[in-house]
Design an enzyme around this catalytic site. Sequence first.
Site, short mmCIF file in Angstrom:
data_model
loop_
_atom_site.label_atom_id
_atom_site.label_comp_id
_atom_site.label_asym_id
_atom_site.label_seq_id
_atom_site.Cartn_x
_atom_site.Cartn_y
_atom_site.Cartn_z
N ASP A 507 -20.15 -26.62 -0.86
CA ASP A 507 -20.79 -27.73 -0.46
C ASP A 507 -20.94 -28.40 -1.97
O ASP A 507 -20.78 -27.97 -2.89
CB ASP A 507 -22.04 -27.43 0.20
CG ASP A 507 -23.06 -28.76 0.52
OD1 ASP A 507 -22.32 -29.64 0.72
OD2 ASP A 507 -24.36 -28.45 0.28
N PHE A 659 -33.76 -40.81 11.22
CA PHE A 659 -32.66 -40.75 10.82
C PHE A 659 -31.75 -39.57 11.97
O PHE A 659 -32.57 -38.72 12.02
CB PHE A 659 -32.39 -40.45 9.37
CG PHE A 659 -30.97 -40.13 8.93
CD1 PHE A 659 -30.09 -40.96 8.76
CD2 PHE A 659 -30.54 -38.72 9.32
CE1 PHE A 659 -28.82 -40.63 8.53
CE2 PHE A 659 -29.26 -38.29 8.75
CZ PHE A 659 -28.38 -39.50 8.37
N ARG A 717 -26.14 -41.00 -5.48
CA ARG A 717 -26.25 -41.11 -3.86
C ARG A 717 -26.89 -42.58 -3.68
O ARG A 717 -27.87 -42.92 -4.00
CB ARG A 717 -27.17 -40.06 -3.52
CG ARG A 717 -26.49 -38.77 -3.91
CD ARG A 717 -27.61 -37.53 -3.66
NE ARG A 717 -28.15 -37.72 -2.39
CZ ARG A 717 -27.61 -36.97 -1.36
NH1 ARG A 717 -26.43 -36.28 -1.64
NH2 ARG A 717 -28.33 -36.90 -0.33
N GLY A 798 -20.78 -34.45 2.63
CA GLY A 798 -20.94 -35.36 3.40
C GLY A 798 -21.18 -36.74 2.69
O GLY A 798 -21.42 -37.91 3.12
N ASP A 931 -24.49 -26.01 6.14
CA ASP A 931 -23.64 -25.15 5.65
C ASP A 931 -23.41 -23.93 6.28
O ASP A 931 -22.51 -23.03 6.13
CB ASP A 931 -23.64 -25.06 4.20
CG ASP A 931 -23.74 -26.12 3.31
OD1 ASP A 931 -23.04 -27.09 3.47
OD2 ASP A 931 -24.86 -26.32 2.59
#
Length: 1226
Positions: A507, A659, A717, A798, A931
């Site tokens: 990850d 979300f 990000r 992601g 994960d």
Amino acid sequence: MVTERPLLIPSPRTPSSANDLPSLPVLSNSVVKVNLDNPSLASGMDSSNPIESSSSCEISFKSASRSLSSNPSRASRGNSVRTGSFRDLGSRPVRLGSRGGDSEMFSASQKEISDEDARLVYLDDPAKSDERFEFAGNSIRTSKYSIISFIPRNLFEQFHRVAYIYFLIIAVLNQLPQLAVFGRGASILPLAFVLLVTAVKDAYEDWRRHMSDRIENNRLAWVLVNDQFQQKKWKDIQVGEIIKIQANDTLPCDMVLLSTSDSTGVAYVQTINLDGESNLKTRYAKQDTLSKIPEKEKISGLIKCEKPNRNIYGFQANMDVDGKRLSLGPSNIILRGCELKNTVWAIGVAVYCGRETKAMLNSSGAPSKRSWLESRMNSEIIVLSVFLIALCTVVSVSAAVWLRRHRDELDTMPFYRRKDFSDGEPENYNYYGWVAEILFTFLMSVIVFQIMIPISLYISMELIRVGQAYLMIRDTQMYDEASNSRFQCRALNINEDLGQIKYVFSDKTGTLTENKMEFQCASAWGIDYSDGKVSTQNQQVRYSVEVEGRNVRPKMSVKVDPQLLELSKSGSDTEEVKHVHDFFLALAACNTIVPLIVDDKSDPTAKLMDYQGESPDEQALAYAAAAYGFMLIERTSGHIIIDIHGERQRFNVFGLHEFDSDRKRMSVILGCPDSTVRVFVKGADTSMFSVIDRSLNTKVVRATEGHLHTYSTLGLRTLVIGMRDLSDSEFEDWHFSFEAASTAVVGRAALLRKVASNVERNLTILGASAIEDKLQQGVPEAIESLRTAGIKVWVLTGDKQETAISIGYSSKLLTNKMTQIIINSNSRESCRRCLEDALVMSKKLRAVSETSDNTGTSSEAARGSVALIIDGTSLVYILDNELEEQLFQLASTCSVVLCCRVAPLQKAGIVALVKKRTSEMTLSIGDGANDVSMIQMADVGVGISGQEGRQAVMASDFAMGQFRFLVPLLLVHGHWNYQRMGYMILYNFYRNAVFVFVLFWYALFACFTLTTAINEWSSMLYSIIYTSLPTIVVAILDKDLSRRNLLKYPQLYGAGQRQEAYNRKLFWLKMLDTVWQSLVVFFVPIFAYWASTIDVPSIGDLWTLAVVILVNLHLAMDIIRWNWIFHAVIWGSIVATFICVMILDAFPMFVGYWAIFHIMGEASFWVCLLGIIIAALLPRFVVKVLYQHFTPDDLQIAREVEKFGHQRDMAVEVEMNPIMEPPPRR
């Protein structure tokens, strides 16, 4: 809770096409682009909703340098501040809307409840709730055994090992009079010893579980009994009872909130005992039950909820109270193990108890895994079994021939008389005939040669793994001071697999990076306030407010841009200032942050505002808003209070759509002080630009797109912020739909998602934020070492593609010398064409590299120059169909694979893709709940003790604090563990086979009667006492190379990938050496004492001592680093054997009474021992010297450098063998 933040868990149903990316110039020495079905690729963000866009595919072959586009310059602005009255709608409790609507992960709790699938819970009426006695009590049990069930169940579990059944059969056969070769007790001893050791270990572990269960079950809680709360043991709590929880208490069961000490019904809980997260979560009681006081009035009602399930993030139920039907969701239930924080008390009703609670249903550990060595060992055991059958067949057939040839002499032949003449009248002994005697001879042979299958090997492996795990745990170089966490070995049975890893799946967020977010850049109303680079010079500001006479400032400081700070303070009424204010208002309000006031240890007179959130992203954005003067200071279920540059403003929270991985957005509907109602939305760019009205501010949208691309190339990000005003009619429509969806019995999740989608449209863009998630210390060096070791590193994230690529460069996963193959597509057919073109191009690149390589570099080096970058949308069409094979072929030619925008199940699918098509060992490493599936799918799973809770750790085989610890774990401990275990298994096969062959040669010289010259107790103690301890100690402590050289030369790790320590060739060479040594051990004493009158027990003692000395010296020849422990166990084992043989010969009941004392007094005994050792070990010594001199391997070269290199003044260069593809595993 699962850290559900945008950009982390994208949905494969919301593809991110190449159209979504702004077109920026890429400078390269060699660039090849192929665009299929996408003529508008360069048009940037002009395309419509990406879901509706046509299929597109982009394959980019790039190598090296990049450039960033310029950003708009800043403009001067005016300022304004707005205040006003509240809208007259009152304070309403917030409803948690479309959280994880139809994600597969949460589907268990989102399906509709039918009558047969429902659980009916009557409030304050446990008897009626459980009138059919279907519900579990609240007593828990994590132990496996009881006093009665321990022996049968433990034996049942142990005999799952086929070898144990084999030895049990041997022991049973030896109890039959016709087959009794050994004493009955002696034949049972080895198996009994192994079973006893394992049983004691299991009993101790289960006893600790029993003690823990007893403490847990006897804890006390306040339960409503006869209209007053009384203390009751946890184990006596029942479904339907009303429970009162005090501050800092732990929840005894899963309960639905009825009321709290907070007037708005909010309760704060900490789920650290459930998922490891320390951040506070908010839970809410319904307004209809908030005012009810159980001590003063009878509470009655019915809860219809789903049956117990493992989904800790979902809950669906309805509650009928006072003639009203109320909907219940995840925000209304508190789970067992949570702690109540910052709330004086909370009252709820128990809905799930004991083993039916979600915590207990999730208490199962990671799936059991078997090491490759242990699996491969089974094939060698089958070979040994064939050996055993062959030896037994030879003996039985030879016995048959001997009996046939001497059938006329059997009545009177010594040692084989069929007739008993002692009583005058001859009687037959127990002779069963020729055929039966052959069968008995075969079975007796199996009993005599039984240790060909080494029972001690299993217990030795267990003890060795425990020792290896202890050394790994105590390794200070894998201790993380920041989190105060040591290395954890959660699975003891795959230690040696760490030395054979070929693929690492990692990850990014929280694994390669720290997951400690820092706000860096802001783009507000089309202006970039960072000039396209991460700020390092801006001042750090902590905005402060007065609360109850105390100065309160944010706990975390944030670097602010001076010009943006002035704009946020400005009171002018310009459009730009309004949008800047709305931008920071959205950052402060559109979240689930819980503000807490804590003490400031550095200043006793001041207080700190600590923002507790479900993700580090939310916390970073809230602290950034506070630094710019928009400080969230209070949150309840119905409103929030934000201090805006000294003026406190209250905003009614009418609804919150959290979300989820499908929408990739969250929104909040606020009633503002100026009587307007606004919806503020934030989310991933791919989802936000599809709901932003581009016609309103085309220039701002285009500028923001460019800023987002710039931020991504810096590895930041990003989130996009938008808003719009709701008219009275729009608000009323939304409010009606929201209330109806929230209370719906059927299709609630889909309705809430539809309501969110209807209100999240035609937004005005406010700007974008960029958060830096810094790389962990040592990550670039770690990745470089892994790649040098021949390990292929795949990163599955992601995040968006630009962010992932930027992190790839900074982490040295990608280098300027690599050729990048980038695949983005939106259809299956375009995926097929992309893969075909990429395969052709990769083959050309390999051919060119091999042709132009004049230094003889292997093809692996050529493959090392290719990196594959693919997005999650493409993987949707590739996985689970015939394109998987093409993807694997392409990926196998690349040393680096970078997958962007992948969902959790896609991560597991990629690991499964590799495991299904190759036998190479795989390792997955991650830190979050997303994960877990990837970690459990890989051969070895490693969890990072990070910021996202402990879900990954709890599902892993090994856990540690930093990614960089993977290097010593694999290159050092993995190498040691594999080399030791591989040698130990082969040595055990050799050690037992030598002894068996000696018995076999004797059987051939004893008329095939299976009488043994060696004392039966020596045969049983051979594998347990005589030779076991040196094997175990050496396999735990010996080091073929130092840590320093293993880290200095990562190529040495390739020995494990090539299975150099354990393979079929080594096995057969070991067996060949075994046959030679057994011949020497047997025939040297035979020839030496051929003409003597020595008795059989005496020569049997000589064989026993010779074999023990031989196998221990054989082990001593292979020890690399001697220490006092090795001397003690090896020479101590030899001395212990002498003592045991003398003790056994001192008992008059044994046949060999005093035999050892007679033979030891003769010089020929010692000469024989010396001759056996020299003759048996000399060929092995010569072959070993010649092999290491003429064809040394990498490990031998490194050992010589380690031993002699420091004695030279000149620098020592080591040329390693190229890391080639290992042979296929069988």
